[in-house]
Design a protein around this motif. Structure first.
Motif, PDB file in Angstrom:
ATOM      1  N   VAL A   3     -44.868  79.235 -35.235  1.00  0.00           N
ATOM      2  CA  VAL A   3     -43.723  79.866 -35.890  1.00  0.00           C
ATOM      3  C   VAL A   3     -44.132  80.514 -37.206  1.00  0.00           C
ATOM      4  O   VAL A   3     -43.667  81.602 -37.557  1.00  0.00           O
ATOM      5  CB  VAL A   3     -42.585  78.849 -36.107  1.00  0.00           C
ATOM      6  N   THR A   4     -45.029  79.870 -37.956  1.00  0.00           N
ATOM      7  CA  THR A   4     -45.464  80.434 -39.237  1.00  0.00           C
ATOM      8  C   THR A   4     -46.221  81.743 -39.029  1.00  0.00           C
ATOM      9  O   THR A   4     -45.999  82.726 -39.742  1.00  0.00           O
ATOM     10  CB  THR A   4     -46.354  79.430 -39.990  1.00  0.00           C
TER      11      THR A   4
ATOM     12  N   PHE B  43     -37.786  76.677 -36.940  1.00  0.00           N
ATOM     13  CA  PHE B  43     -36.748  77.706 -36.856  1.00  0.00           C
ATOM     14  C   PHE B  43     -36.112  77.975 -38.216  1.00  0.00           C
ATOM     15  O   PHE B  43     -35.873  79.122 -38.593  1.00  0.00           O
ATOM     16  CB  PHE B  43     -35.675  77.292 -35.854  1.00  0.00           C
ATOM     17  N   VAL B  44     -35.817  76.909 -38.965  1.00  0.00           N
ATOM     18  CA  VAL B  44     -35.222  77.094 -40.289  1.00  0.00           C
ATOM     19  C   VAL B  44     -36.188  77.839 -41.200  1.00  0.00           C
ATOM     20  O   VAL B  44     -35.809  78.771 -41.912  1.00  0.00           O
ATOM     21  CB  VAL B  44     -34.829  75.736 -40.913  1.00  0.00           C
ATOM     22  N   ALA B  45     -37.456  77.438 -41.157  1.00  0.00           N
ATOM     23  CA  ALA B  45     -38.460  78.095 -42.001  1.00  0.00           C
ATOM     24  C   ALA B  45     -38.627  79.562 -41.626  1.00  0.00           C
ATOM     25  O   ALA B  45     -38.974  80.390 -42.471  1.00  0.00           O
ATOM     26  CB  ALA B  45     -39.804  77.368 -41.884  1.00  0.00           C
ATOM     27  N   ALA B  46     -38.376  79.902 -40.366  1.00  0.00           N
ATOM     28  CA  ALA B  46     -38.529  81.280 -39.911  1.00  0.00           C
ATOM     29  C   ALA B  46     -37.328  82.151 -40.258  1.00  0.00           C
ATOM     30  O   ALA B  46     -37.341  83.346 -39.967  1.00  0.00           O
ATOM     31  CB  ALA B  46     -38.749  81.305 -38.406  1.00  0.00           C
TER      32      ALA B  46
ATOM     33  N   LEU C  66     -52.567  80.775 -43.144  1.00  0.00           N
ATOM     34  CA  LEU C  66     -51.180  80.493 -43.506  1.00  0.00           C
ATOM     35  C   LEU C  66     -50.589  79.425 -42.593  1.00  0.00           C
ATOM     36  O   LEU C  66     -49.952  78.463 -43.051  1.00  0.00           O
ATOM     37  CB  LEU C  66     -50.373  81.787 -43.403  1.00  0.00           C
ATOM     38  N   GLY C  67     -50.806  79.598 -41.276  1.00  0.00           N
ATOM     39  CA  GLY C  67     -50.291  78.610 -40.330  1.00  0.00           C
ATOM     40  C   GLY C  67     -50.909  77.246 -40.541  1.00  0.00           C
ATOM     41  O   GLY C  67     -50.218  76.221 -40.509  1.00  0.00           O
TER      42      GLY C  67
END
Length: 349
Positions: A78-79, A127-130, A219-220
C-alpha cells in the motif's frame, strides 16, 4: 551500448530479482506458517491439539506470525502504491460525494477477503494511510471478518438458503451503514497521527511526490518498520488474550441465560460474544449446538456476529491506531447494529 547506459538496466534487473525473491519468501512463509506450527507444537513439543493448552499455544504462535506477515506485506504494498497517487487523485476517487457507494464497495471487498478480526487490522492501517476515508475503511474492517464464503456454505448446509441469505444481507448492511455513520460522526484526528505520517529517511513524503523505484522500496520498508514498532506490544497482547480465551465458550451458561423466552437474549448474546475470538467458520458448530438447545436463531446469529466482528483481541490491537473516542464509538455502533439485527431476526424467523 556503453557501460553507463547499461548500468540503470542492470540495477533495475537486480531490483526486480530482489523484490521477486522477497515476495516469494513471504508467500512461502505465509503458506507454510500453520503447517510449521502444527509440526512444532503438536509433533515436536507433543502438546495435544484438542487441549486448551495445546490449541492456545498453537493459536498464539501461528496467529502472531500470520498477522506480522500480513502487516508487513500489506503496509509495504500500500505504501509503494500510495507513492504514485497525488492528493487530488485520491480525493477524486474517494471523495465524500461518493462515500456511500464507496462504503458498499469496501464492504464487498471485505467479503471477498475474509480475514479474521485481528488479521483485518493490517489492511485497515494500510487503507487509512493511503487516504481512503475513515468510514469507508471501517466498512471493510467490519465486513471482512463478519462474512466469508466458508461460513455462508456451512450456514446453508445447517439451516438452509433463507438463513444464509439473511446472514449475508444483514452483514453487508451492518458493514455499510455502520461504516457510513462512523465516517460522518468520527473526525479523522481520532486516528493516531503516525498512521497518516509517511517519511523517507526521516523526511516527510507528500502524496504524488516524484520518487525513484529505489526510494519507493525504501519508503515501503521504512513504513513497515515504523508501524511494526508502534503496534507490536498491542499485537502480542491482543493475540495473547485471544489464545487464552481460544476455544472457551460457555455453551451451557449461554443456553441458560440467552434461551427462548428471555427478552434480553440478544443483548446477552452480544455481551458474551464480544470478549471471544474466532472466525465465522470456527464459531458455527457452537451456533448449531445452541440452536439445537432452543436458542432463537436471531440470538445465535447476533452472538456469531459479535464474536467475529468485535473480538476483544481486535479491539486491543486497534487501540494502537485508534484513539479511545473512535474505538468506543466503533464498538458501540457495531454492537448496536448487531443487537438490532438479532431482535429483528427473532421477530421474523
Amino acid at each position: 551500448m556503453s557501460a553507463l547506459e547499461a548500468s540503470p538496466g542492470r540495477r533495475g534487473s537486480r531490483r526486480v530479482t530482489v523484490v521477486a525473491a522477497v515476495a516469494g519468501a513471504w508467500l512461502l512463509a505465509y503458506l507454510g506458517n500453520t503447517p510449521l506450527w502444527d509440526l512444532l507444537v503438536y509433533r515436536v513439543a507433543g502438546l495435544d491439539a484438542d487441549s486448551r493448552l495445546g490449541s492456545g499455544v498453537h493459536f498464539f504462535l501461528a496467529d502472531t506470525v500470520k498477522i506480522v506477515l500480513l502487516l508487513a506485506g500489506i503496509i509495504f504494498v500500500v505504501t509503494v502504491a500510495r507513492s504514485f497517487l497525488s492528493l487530488e487523485r485520491t480525493r477524486a476517487l474517494l471523495g465524500g460525494r461518493r462515500e456511500g457507494v464507496a462504503n458498499v464497495a469496501a464492504a464487498g471487498l471485505g467479503i471477498a477477503t475474509p480475514f479474521c478480526s485481528c488479521s483485518a487490522v493490517p489492511a485497515f492501517i494500510g487503507f487509512v494511510a493511503a487516504g481512503v476515508p475513515l468510514g469507508v475503511t471501517l466498512s471493510f474492517l467490519i465486513a471482512s471478518p463478519l462474512i466469508n464464503e466458508v461460513a455462508v456454505v456451512l450456514l446453508y448446509g445447517m439451516f438452509g438458503f433463507k438463513i444464509a441469505a439473511l446472514y449475508v444481507g444483514s452483514g453487508l448492511v451492518i458493514a455499510t451503514v455502520a461504516g457510513y455513520v462512523l465516517g460522518r460522526i468520527c473526525p479523522p484526528h481520532w486516528v493516531e497521527p503516525f498512521v497518516y505520517a509517511t517519511t523517507l529517511r526521516g523526511v516527510p513524503v507528500a502524496p504524488g511526490q516524484r520518487l525513484s523505484w529505489d526510494d519507493r522500496i525504501a519508503l515501503g520498508r521504512e513504513e513497515v518498520g515504523k508501524i511494526l514498532r508502534k503496534t507490536w506490544p498491542y499485537l502480542l497482547a491482543g493475540i495473547g488474550l485471544g489464545a487464552v480465551i481460544h476455544g472457551w465458550v460457555p455453551a451451557d451458561f449461554f443456553a441458560r441465560w440467552a434461551g427462548a423466552g428471555n427478552p434480553f437474549a440478544p443483548l446477552v448474546a452480544v455481551l458474551l460474544g464480544v470478549p471471544l475470538y474466532s472466525n465465522a467458520a470456527g464459531v458455527l458448530p457452537l451456533v448449531e449446538a445452541l440452536h439445537a438447545k432452543g436458542v432463537a436463531m436471531g440470538t445465535v446469529l447476533a452472538f456469531m456476529m459479535s464474536v467475529v466482528a468485535l473480538s476483544l483481541p481486535e479491539l486491543i490491537l486497534l487501540r494502537r491506531v485508534l484513539k479511545p473516542q473512535l474505538l468506543a464509538t466503533f464498538t458501540g455502533v457495531v454492537a448496536t447494529a448487531i443487537l438490532i439485527t438479532g431482535y429483528l431476526f427473532n421477530a421474523i424467523l
